[in-house]
Design a protein around this motif. Structure first.
Motif, mmCIF file in Angstrom:
data_model
loop_
_atom_site.group_PDB
_atom_site.id
_atom_site.type_symbol
_atom_site.label_atom_id
_atom_site.label_comp_id
_atom_site.label_asym_id
_atom_site.label_seq_id
_atom_site.Cartn_x
_atom_site.Cartn_y
_atom_site.Cartn_z
ATOM 1 N N GLU A 379 0.866 -1.179 0.000
ATOM 2 C CA GLU A 379 0.000 0.000 0.000
ATOM 3 C C GLU A 379 0.901 1.225 0.000
ATOM 4 N N ASP A 380 0.343 2.388 -0.286
ATOM 5 C CA ASP A 380 1.146 3.612 -0.227
ATOM 6 C C ASP A 380 1.674 3.787 1.187
ATOM 7 N N SER A 402 2.829 11.834 -1.031
ATOM 8 C CA SER A 402 2.465 11.185 -2.294
ATOM 9 C C SER A 402 3.520 10.140 -2.633
ATOM 10 N N TYR A 403 3.092 9.083 -3.312
ATOM 11 C CA TYR A 403 3.997 7.979 -3.643
ATOM 12 C C TYR A 403 3.824 7.587 -5.097
ATOM 13 N N LYS A 404 4.946 7.480 -5.822
ATOM 14 C CA LYS A 404 4.958 7.029 -7.213
ATOM 15 C C LYS A 404 5.547 5.627 -7.250
ATOM 16 N N PRO A 405 4.698 4.600 -7.299
ATOM 17 C CA PRO A 405 5.221 3.229 -7.225
ATOM 18 C C PRO A 405 6.126 2.861 -8.390
ATOM 19 N N ARG A 408 9.248 4.474 -7.425
ATOM 20 C CA ARG A 408 9.557 4.198 -6.020
ATOM 21 C C ARG A 408 10.005 5.475 -5.295
ATOM 22 N N VAL A 410 8.840 8.733 -2.875
ATOM 23 C CA VAL A 410 7.845 9.260 -1.951
ATOM 24 C C VAL A 410 8.190 10.718 -1.659
ATOM 25 N N GLN A 424 4.223 0.822 6.973
ATOM 26 C CA GLN A 424 2.981 0.273 6.441
ATOM 27 C C GLN A 424 2.397 -0.671 7.488
#
Length: 646
Positions: A379-380, A402-405, A408, A410, A424
């Motif tokens: 999860e973020d 904010s997170y850009k998977p 990777r 944040v 998490q």
């Protein structure tokens, strides 16, 4: 003409003849006789069926009593045999103790210059000598940190792996004290080395920006340092070495004599050390007849810990709950200034802001970090900061996360600088959807745990574990842990650090809806499943949820081939701690029943139950299994608690 006349008469209708009173009485009498006859027949049929049912019940009850009597008659003999078989657990514990002693001896004869952290004079001498070393560069400190981190990890493993009866209180205090000293000294060395670097900042200035930038990367640490030499108010975006990692700083910092340091560590030296755990898992290698007393001791210890945890949660309601979340990696963000007296930490925002005209002169600082590849996020991630006064992690003062998977990365805004971490939910993979324990090669077993997000396969041999594979969203995921054999405790710690937590703690039932099972029965089941694991496959059964808390149900099949069986014929076993039986139902049955399978008997142990229908080859393989393998399988089952958390 006559036929036509009759037809016309029929159409017009003719009055029906009335039934006489005598005829009516006769009809009623016939109906009553018929009803009585039917009732008599039904009564006779019911009595016959009831007699047959009672007879069947009597026969079944008699048979049940005979089976119980037979079970009681041989119980002593079966338990004695089980006790002999479970002698493998103390034997495995003895081997582990010999291994620890051998490890100390090997370190002694190596003479490689590194201290044995378990020996107080050696580790104290190491710390004293390192304190005396001065003018170390960041490269030298990072190189030395490899040894320091190994010493810390070794001390932590000693505290986790050594049984309580081999670990005195004075040793626990000594090891924990050494860990804290090493952690504090390592952080101090980073600060001193950073100051040395910044004193020569002008000679390292970038030709384009005029400011100094330095990046040093290691397997455990990545250090980013930026010194504001030009003090250009338009230069607010700091990005390191053509990456997206960096800061967005406000104007007041862009025009100040400051340096920014981002120390990104892959270890946690901020969270206080926890007390040495006393859990059910530590007693798997003890003598069988002490099991009951050990479980009672475990339950008492857990009750005390739960009470303490409840008090702590009341006092820290705004903090991040360490049981509920998983610490992944940490970064320390600091603004520093160099004065005549040396490197000074710049408090942001400052305690007094009287000289500043604008109200919003100290806005939050935007930070962008990269999540290390080894960490798996389901999860973020949340971002938490360390509260030095309260000694806990908390999420206030952090915004715009904010997170850009795909990258990777944040990004978040910090109101104040200091240690931060990504977290998490520690229980995101609980409860499990299913599990399976399958024999592989000689003295090797594969444990498969399937959760909502992932399927994890753990290979076990002797006293070692290996991450065989991870599947995420039906796709195989590569991890740097794959292919590395580790001891069970080291393996569990490594998986947790990578975000793969499938190991419930003593408080996990507060956060997860579980299928509660009696701890003593659960422990006995794991020990006996481990005994049989070299020749039999076991797996999750949906009926384990339906049965009561004082019974467990697993499915079983004999498995002597290395190749997977295409259409396995599973057998359902129910175990209550002192009785094992085969069930009449199967996994596809519509309703649950504890009925005994035809032509089978009760037994006091799972081992003897399986022995009734297993092949001679399978039982020979069970009896020749390595004691270390059995102990490791039992440890992993107790650590995952698949019977309660599936």
């Amino acid at each position: 003409m006559l036929s036509l006349f009759f037809a016309t008469t029929n159409k017009s209708g003719k009055k029906k003849r009335k039934i006489t009173k005598a005829e009516r009485l006769k009809q009623l009498q016939e109906e009553e006789e018929r009803r009585q006859k039917e009732e008599e027949e039904a009564r006779v049929k019911y009595e016959k069926e009831e007699m047959e049912r009672l007879e069947i019940q009597r026969i079944e009850k008699e048979k049940w009593h005979q089976l119980e009597a037979k079970d009681l008659e041989r119980r002593h003999e079966e338990l004695e045999e089980l006790c002999l078989l479970e002698g493998c657990f103390p034997e495995a514990e003895k081997l582990k103790r010999d291994t620890r002693l051998l490890s100390q001896w090997k370190h002694y004869i190596q003479c490689d210059g590194s201290p044995d952290p378990s020996i107080s004079p050696e580790i104290n001498t190491f710390i004293s000598l390192w304190k005396e070393e001065t003018n170390e560069t960041l490269e030298e400190v990072i190189a030395k940190s490899k040894l320091v981190l190994k010493l810390i990890d070794k001390l932590k493993l000693i505290l986790l792996e050594t049984p309580p009866y081999d670990l005195e209180d004075k040793n626990i205090k000594q090891y924990q004290g050494s860990i804290l000293e090493l952690q504090e000294l390592l952080h101090l060395k980073f600060n001193i080395a950073t100051e040395i670097l910044l004193r020569q900042a002008s000679t390292l200035a970038d030709l384009d920006s005029g400011n100094m930038e330095k990046v040093i990367q290691d397997e455990n640490v990545t250090l980013y340092v930026w010194a504001n030499l030009k003090k250009n108010p338009r230069y607010k975006s700091v990005r390191f070495s053509e990456t997206q990692i960096g800061f967005e700083i406000p104007r007041i910092l862009a025009t100040s004599d400051i340096a920014l340091r981002l120390l990104h560590t892959h270890y946690d030296h901020v969270t206080p050390l926890r007390p040495v755990p006393t859990s059910l898992r530590e007693y798997t290698a003890t003598v069988n007849h002490l099991v009951k007393d050990e479980v009672k001791y475990e339950e008492t210890a857990v009750d005390k810990e739960l009470q303490e945890e409840g008090k702590q949660q009341e006092n820290e309601s705004n903090s991040v709950d360490e049981e509920q979340t998983k610490f992944e990696e940490q970064s320390g963000s600091e603004v520093q200034t160099i004065l005549k007296e040396g490197l000074q930490k710049y408090i942001y925002p400052p305690e007094t802001t009287e000289d500043v005209e604008t109200e919003n002169a100290f806005p939050p600082i935007e930070v962008t970090l990269e999540v290390q590849e080894n960490v798996i996020l389901f999860e973020d991630p949340m971002v938490a900061r360390w509260d030095a006064e309260g000694k806990h992690w908390q999420t206030d003062g952090i915004s715009n996360v904010s997170y850009k998977p795909e990258d990777r990365l944040v990004t978040f805004s910090l109101e104040m600088l200091g240690p931060i971490t990504l977290i998490q939910d520690a229980h995101i993979n609980m409860p499990f959807q299913s599990w399976e324990l399958t024999p592989l090669d000689v003295d090797q077993v594969l444990l498969t745990v399937t959760t909502v997000f992932t399927t994890i396969q753990i290979q076990i041999k002797e006293n070692l574990c290996l991450l065989a594979s991870i599947t995420l969203s039906n796709k195989k995921h590569f991890s740097i842990l794959e292919g590395k054999w580790m001891t069970p405790i080291s393996f569990i710690c490594a998986l947790k650090e990578a975000g793969l937590n499938i190991f419930p703690s003593e408080h996990s039932h507060f956060y997860v809806v579980i299928n509660y099972k009696d701890p003593l029965i659960e422990m006995k089941a794991y020990r006996q499943l481990a005994l049989l694991s070299s020749a039999f496959a076991f797996g999750w059964s949906k009926w384990n949820i339906v049965c009561s808390s004082n019974k467990v149900i697993v499915k079983l099949k004999e498995h002597l081939s290395e190749k997977p069986i295409q259409k396995p014929n599973w057998t359902l076993l129910m175990f209550s701690g002192d009785r094992a039986q085969r069930l009449k139902i199967n996994e596809n049955s519509e309703t649950f029943s504890e009925a005994l399978k035809e032509e089978t008997e009760f037994h006091s142990t799972l081992y003897h139950m399986v022995k009734d229908f297993a092949s001679q080859k399978a039982m020979e393989k069970v009896r020749s299994s390595s004691c270390q393998l059995i102990d490791s399988v039992c440890y992993m089952l107790l650590s995952t608690r698949v019977l309660s958390y599936s």
